[in-house]
Structures are given as structure tokens and as C-alpha cells.
Design an enzyme around this catalytic site. Structure first.
Site, PDB file in Angstrom:
ATOM      1  N   GLY A   6     -10.037   4.185   5.243  1.00 56.43           N
ATOM      2  CA  GLY A   6      -9.404   5.485   5.423  1.00 56.43           C
ATOM      3  C   GLY A   6      -8.563   5.833   4.220  1.00 56.43           C
ATOM      4  N   GLN A  35      -1.994  10.149  -0.466  1.00 63.67           N
ATOM      5  CA  GLN A  35      -2.166   8.890  -1.192  1.00 63.67           C
ATOM      6  C   GLN A  35      -2.725   9.099  -2.597  1.00 63.67           C
ATOM      7  OE1 GLN A  35      -4.170   6.890   2.396  1.00 63.67           O
ATOM      8  NE2 GLN A  35      -3.244   5.195   1.258  1.00 63.67           N
ATOM      9  N   CYS A  38      -2.945  -1.019   3.858  1.00 61.61           N
ATOM     10  CA  CYS A  38      -2.933   0.344   3.338  1.00 61.61           C
ATOM     11  C   CYS A  38      -3.258   0.297   1.854  1.00 61.61           C
ATOM     12  CB  CYS A  38      -1.557   0.961   3.580  1.00 61.61           C
ATOM     13  SG  CYS A  38      -1.392   2.648   2.978  1.00 61.61           S
ATOM     14  N   LEU A  39      -4.097   1.219   1.397  1.00 58.46           N
ATOM     15  CA  LEU A  39      -4.453   1.250  -0.017  1.00 58.46           C
ATOM     16  C   LEU A  39      -3.244   1.553  -0.903  1.00 58.46           C
ATOM     17  CD1 LEU A  39      -7.912   3.058   0.194  1.00 58.46           C
ATOM     18  CD2 LEU A  39      -7.459   0.609  -0.064  1.00 58.46           C
ATOM     19  N   HIS A  55      -3.353   5.939  11.776  1.00 59.95           N
ATOM     20  CA  HIS A  55      -2.730   5.490  10.527  1.00 59.95           C
ATOM     21  C   HIS A  55      -2.811   6.606   9.478  1.00 59.95           C
ATOM     22  CE1 HIS A  55      -2.173   2.278   7.268  1.00 59.95           C
ATOM     23  NE2 HIS A  55      -2.628   3.300   6.592  1.00 59.95           N
ATOM     24  N   GLU A  56      -3.982   7.229   9.355  1.00 61.24           N
ATOM     25  CA  GLU A  56      -4.165   8.282   8.339  1.00 61.24           C
ATOM     26  C   GLU A  56      -3.390   9.548   8.695  1.00 61.24           C
ATOM     27  OE1 GLU A  56      -5.248   7.320   5.579  1.00 61.24           O
ATOM     28  OE2 GLU A  56      -6.120   5.463   6.320  1.00 61.24           O
ATOM     29  N   HIS A  65       0.126   9.299   7.642  1.00 61.35           N
ATOM     30  CA  HIS A  65       0.347   9.614   6.224  1.00 61.35           C
ATOM     31  C   HIS A  65       0.655  11.096   6.029  1.00 61.35           C
ATOM     32  CE1 HIS A  65      -0.374   6.042   3.822  1.00 61.35           C
ATOM     33  NE2 HIS A  65      -1.478   5.760   4.502  1.00 61.35           N
TER      34      HIS A  65
END
Length: 172
Positions: free
Chosen positions: A45, A50, A94-95, A136-137, A140
Site C-alpha cells: 500500500g 508518502q 510502513c514504506l 493503514h493507508e 496516512h
């Protein structure tokens, strides 16, 4: 085109994103770039903040089985409209917080509405990993990171590791 992923702490990761008014070719191209960036990372994701874009746009693909067809989803203005009382615990990463993982408890099943890349309203019920990932996304987009669910000491420890990583990368 692959985009650079912001690393925590970065003030853009804590901002609430603006709703997307209408789906333009520019936004569709951004979604394609985000999918390419997510797959390359590799991740399941990615949210627009991000990569430094403060629009309500997320992409995800939680298909992990070897040989299974990819299922890339592009969601503009996604929102959870219903959530189960039953919860799941997943070890999230997380990226924007590379190589750091922690268990987070979230609703096991969520109903989500969003606008697709053609401007059509969509809705779907997500369960398990898909439910965790979409929540989660969406977090963000509201300036919330998975570490915000952790106890302060653990959150501070991860933040310090990320500050160190950013300093090391800046030297290279």
C-alpha cells in the site's frame, strides 16, 4: 515513473490531506506512479502524502500468493463507512518507516467507499490483511502513522531510528 518515498519524521506525513474534487489525467498518472513506486519498494500500500502529495489518494494490492494475479486498487477520497467490532492484530510496517514493525490492533472487517480512476463511486467489504492495509493507508490521509498506535516509548525509539537513518542517507 517511480517517486521518492518520504521518511518519517517529515511534517508532510502528519498533514490531513485535501479531498480530490475531480479525477484528472494528471491524478490518474499520479496513481500509476504510486503503483509503480509501491510495487518497486516492495509494499502492499502507498498513500499520496508518502510521496509528498497532500491529496486523498491511496493505492494498494495485498495479493501475496505466488502466481496469483495482481489486484491493484486505486482509491480517491476513500473512507471507512462501517467497521466490525471484532478486531485483528497484524504486524504492520510502513514504506515511510523502513524496517520497523509493530503489532497494531484494528477492526477485522471494514466497508469502504471510494471514487475509482474513472470517477465512479465504489464500495467493498475488506477483511483480514486487506482491511488492515486499507485502514493503514486511509490513516496516512489523516496524518496518522501506524506508530501513533504504539506506546510513547516504542514510538520515540522508532522515531530516533528514522532520524538516524535520514542522517545516514543524507551523508551518502
Amino acid at each position: 515513473m517511480k517517486r521518492a518515498i518520504l521518511i518519517h519524521p517529515d511534517p508532510r506525513l502528519k498533514k490531513v490531506c485535501a479531498p480530490v474534487a475531480d479525477i484528472s489525467d494528471e491524478l490518474r498518472a499520479l496513481a500509476d506512479d504510486m503503483l509503480e513506486t509501491m510495487y518497486d519498494a516492495p509494499g502492499i500500500g502507498l498513500a499520496a502524502p508518502q510521496i509528498g502529495v497532500l491529496d486523498r489518494l491511496i493505492v494498494l494490492d495485498c495479493v501475496k500468493e505466488e502466481g496469483a494475479a495482481a489486484r491493484p486498487l486505486v482509491m480517491f477520497n476513500p473512507r471507512v463507512v462501517a467497521a466490525s467490532d471484532e478486531t485483528n492484530v497484524y504486524e504492520e510496517g510502513c514504506l515511510s518507516i523502513p524496517e520497523q514493525y509493530a503489532e497494531v490492533t484494528r477492526p477485522k472487517v471494514v466497508d469502504v467507499e471510494w471514487i475509482d480512476r474513472d470517477g465512479k463511486l465504489q464500495s467493498e467489504t475488506f477483511d483480514g490483511l486487506w482491511a488492515t492495509c486499507v485502514q493503514h493507508e486511509i490513516d496516512h490521509l489523516d496524518g496518522k502513522l501506524f506508530i501513533d498506535y504504539l506506546k510513547p516509548l516504542k514510538r520515540q525509539m522508532i522515531t530516533r531510528k528514522m532520524q538516524k537513518l535520514k542522517r545516514e542517507r543524507a551523508r551518502v
